[in-house]
Design a protein around this motif. Structure first.
Motif, short mmCIF file in Angstrom:
data_model
loop_
_atom_site.label_atom_id
_atom_site.label_comp_id
_atom_site.label_asym_id
_atom_site.label_seq_id
_atom_site.Cartn_x
_atom_site.Cartn_y
_atom_site.Cartn_z
N ASN A 99 0.27 29.86 -13.42
CA ASN A 99 0.59 28.68 -12.59
C ASN A 99 0.06 27.31 -13.18
OD1 ASN A 99 2.45 30.23 -11.25
ND2 ASN A 99 1.18 30.13 -9.30
N GLN A 100 -1.28 27.35 -13.32
CA GLN A 100 -1.99 26.34 -13.72
C GLN A 100 -1.51 25.86 -15.19
OE1 GLN A 100 -4.22 24.96 -11.67
NE2 GLN A 100 -4.10 26.64 -10.35
N LYS A 101 -0.95 26.69 -15.85
CA LYS A 101 -0.25 26.08 -17.28
C LYS A 101 1.08 25.68 -17.43
CE LYS A 101 -1.85 30.04 -18.97
NZ LYS A 101 -2.13 31.18 -20.05
N ILE A 102 1.86 26.17 -16.49
CA ILE A 102 3.26 26.04 -16.91
C ILE A 102 3.73 24.66 -17.15
CG2 ILE A 102 3.73 26.41 -14.43
CD1 ILE A 102 5.63 27.60 -17.63
N PHE A 103 3.43 23.67 -16.12
CA PHE A 103 3.95 22.39 -16.10
C PHE A 103 3.28 21.77 -17.18
CE2 PHE A 103 5.33 23.35 -11.40
CZ PHE A 103 6.74 23.34 -11.81
N LYS A 104 2.15 21.99 -17.42
CA LYS A 104 1.63 21.09 -18.64
C LYS A 104 2.07 21.42 -19.92
CE LYS A 104 -3.17 21.03 -16.36
NZ LYS A 104 -4.50 21.57 -16.37
N LYS A 105 2.50 22.92 -19.95
CA LYS A 105 3.32 23.35 -21.26
C LYS A 105 4.70 22.78 -21.11
CE LYS A 105 4.46 26.15 -24.66
NZ LYS A 105 3.93 25.78 -26.13
N ALA A 106 5.37 22.63 -20.11
CA ALA A 106 6.60 22.19 -20.21
C ALA A 106 6.94 20.87 -20.53
CB ALA A 106 7.42 22.70 -19.08
N ILE A 107 5.98 20.09 -19.95
CA ILE A 107 6.07 18.52 -20.24
C ILE A 107 5.61 18.40 -21.61
CG2 ILE A 107 4.94 16.47 -19.43
CD1 ILE A 107 4.88 17.74 -16.36
N LEU A 108 4.58 18.82 -22.10
CA LEU A 108 4.09 18.66 -23.57
C LEU A 108 5.30 18.82 -24.31
CD1 LEU A 108 2.19 18.15 -25.45
CD2 LEU A 108 1.27 20.38 -25.34
N GLU A 109 5.90 20.20 -24.22
CA GLU A 109 7.03 20.36 -25.08
C GLU A 109 8.19 19.43 -25.19
OE1 GLU A 109 7.21 22.73 -27.64
OE2 GLU A 109 5.20 23.57 -27.05
N PHE A 110 8.33 18.77 -23.90
CA PHE A 110 9.43 17.88 -23.81
C PHE A 110 9.37 16.53 -24.44
CE2 PHE A 110 11.84 14.53 -21.33
CZ PHE A 110 13.10 14.91 -21.57
N PRO A 133 2.44 17.95 -10.88
CA PRO A 133 3.02 17.49 -12.03
C PRO A 133 4.51 17.45 -11.77
CG PRO A 133 1.06 18.61 -12.82
CD PRO A 133 1.47 18.86 -11.38
N SER A 134 5.01 18.49 -11.13
CA SER A 134 6.86 18.88 -11.03
C SER A 134 7.40 17.81 -10.29
CB SER A 134 6.88 20.19 -10.75
OG SER A 134 6.71 20.15 -8.89
N MET A 135 6.55 17.29 -9.30
CA MET A 135 7.08 16.14 -8.26
C MET A 135 7.51 14.98 -8.97
SD MET A 135 7.02 17.97 -5.48
CE MET A 135 6.93 17.07 -4.33
N SER A 136 7.12 14.84 -10.34
CA SER A 136 7.71 13.58 -10.96
C SER A 136 9.22 13.48 -11.62
CB SER A 136 6.63 13.17 -11.99
OG SER A 136 5.40 12.93 -11.53
N GLY A 162 9.41 29.95 -0.35
CA GLY A 162 10.80 29.35 -0.91
C GLY A 162 10.61 29.04 -2.52
N SER A 163 11.62 28.84 -3.01
CA SER A 163 11.55 28.60 -4.40
C SER A 163 12.19 27.18 -4.85
CB SER A 163 12.20 29.46 -5.43
OG SER A 163 11.62 30.81 -5.08
N VAL A 164 11.85 26.64 -6.13
CA VAL A 164 12.28 25.35 -6.25
C VAL A 164 12.71 25.34 -8.12
CG1 VAL A 164 10.24 24.52 -7.15
CG2 VAL A 164 12.17 22.76 -6.53
N VAL A 165 13.85 24.74 -8.57
CA VAL A 165 14.09 24.55 -9.85
C VAL A 165 13.79 23.20 -10.20
CG1 VAL A 165 15.89 24.81 -11.49
CG2 VAL A 165 16.08 26.46 -9.67
N THR A 166 12.83 23.02 -11.02
CA THR A 166 12.60 21.88 -11.62
C THR A 166 13.30 21.32 -12.98
OG1 THR A 166 10.30 22.09 -10.91
CG2 THR A 166 10.68 20.40 -12.52
N TYR A 167 13.92 20.38 -12.94
CA TYR A 167 14.64 19.70 -14.23
C TYR A 167 13.67 18.78 -14.89
CZ TYR A 167 18.16 17.83 -17.30
OH TYR A 167 18.76 17.31 -18.14
N ILE A 168 13.61 19.05 -16.27
CA ILE A 168 12.96 18.10 -17.19
C ILE A 168 14.04 17.74 -18.34
CG2 ILE A 168 11.13 17.45 -18.74
CD1 ILE A 168 9.45 19.60 -17.28
#
Length: 202
Positions: A99-110, A133-136, A162-168
């Motif tokens: 969990n600590q890595k996932i948004f950093k990874k996704a945002i970097l790739e984008f 970070p996902s809240m942005s 609950g779950s959430v889908v984040t879109y980048i």
């Protein structure tokens, strides 16, 4: 006294085993079981948003029966260490470490330009630092609790959050159109400019 002490010890052992069994069969981030697959209706909404799913970086042959991504990275390949590309669907292996890595990874790739669009599902852990970070980015907070599937593609009840889908990406209207029936859509707001004005449009 010895008998009572023995009975107490036996009860404690039974309780510990019951807790261990619960953790193994329920989707919680400390369960140690990371093979939980996303229901088809969410996958199809992601596909509708992006137009296709080119890559699932945290997958398996079983999971891809449902996702139908053009390419996958399995656990052996380790998606955290691979470059992503195209339109990406992501249901990472939930754990405190990952969990600590996932948004950093996704945002970097984008931001590197490797990915055109990313749809990713996580727990809606709004009180956790890793989630901030996902809240942005635009998100769909899924109504009710998402009942994930096990590695036999059978629904397993007992999800604890609950779950959430984040879109980048830039296809905000497509994301809204695809996910609006499944939950509440949130798009970040900044005074003086809407999200699309700040991040661009297709």
């Amino acid at each position: 006294m010895i008998i009572r002490h023995t009975q107490c010890t036996i009860k404690m052992i039974i309780l510990v085993r019951e807790v261990e069994n619960f953790m193994q069969t329920k989707l919680v981030q400390d369960s140690g079981n990371v093979e939980w697959y996303t229901p088809s209706y969410i996958i199809e909404a992601a596909r509708k948003t992006m137009g296709s799913i080119d890559l699932d970086p945290f997958s398996s042959l079983e999971a891809n029966q449902n996702v139908k991504a053009g390419h996958i990275y399995t656990q052996d390949a380790n998606g955290f260490e691979k470059e992503s590309f195209g339109n990406v669907w992501c249901n990472h292996p939930f754990s405190r470490e990952n969990n600590q890595k996932i948004f950093k990874k996704a945002i970097l790739e984008f931001e590197k330009g490797n990915c055109k669009n990313i749809c990713m599902i996580t727990f809606a852990s709004t009180s956790e630092k890793w989630f901030m970070p996902s809240m942005s980015y635009p998100q769909c907070f899924i109504h009710g609790r998402v009942q994930y599937m096990d590695n036999t593609l059978q629904i397993v009840k007992g999800v604890t959050k609950g779950s959430v889908v984040t879109y980048i990406g830039k296809s905000i209207e497509s994301f809204y159109s695809a996910f609006k029936e499944h939950g509440t859509i949130k798009v970040p707001y900044q005074q003086g400019a809407g999200y699309s004005e700040r991040h661009g449009k297709d």
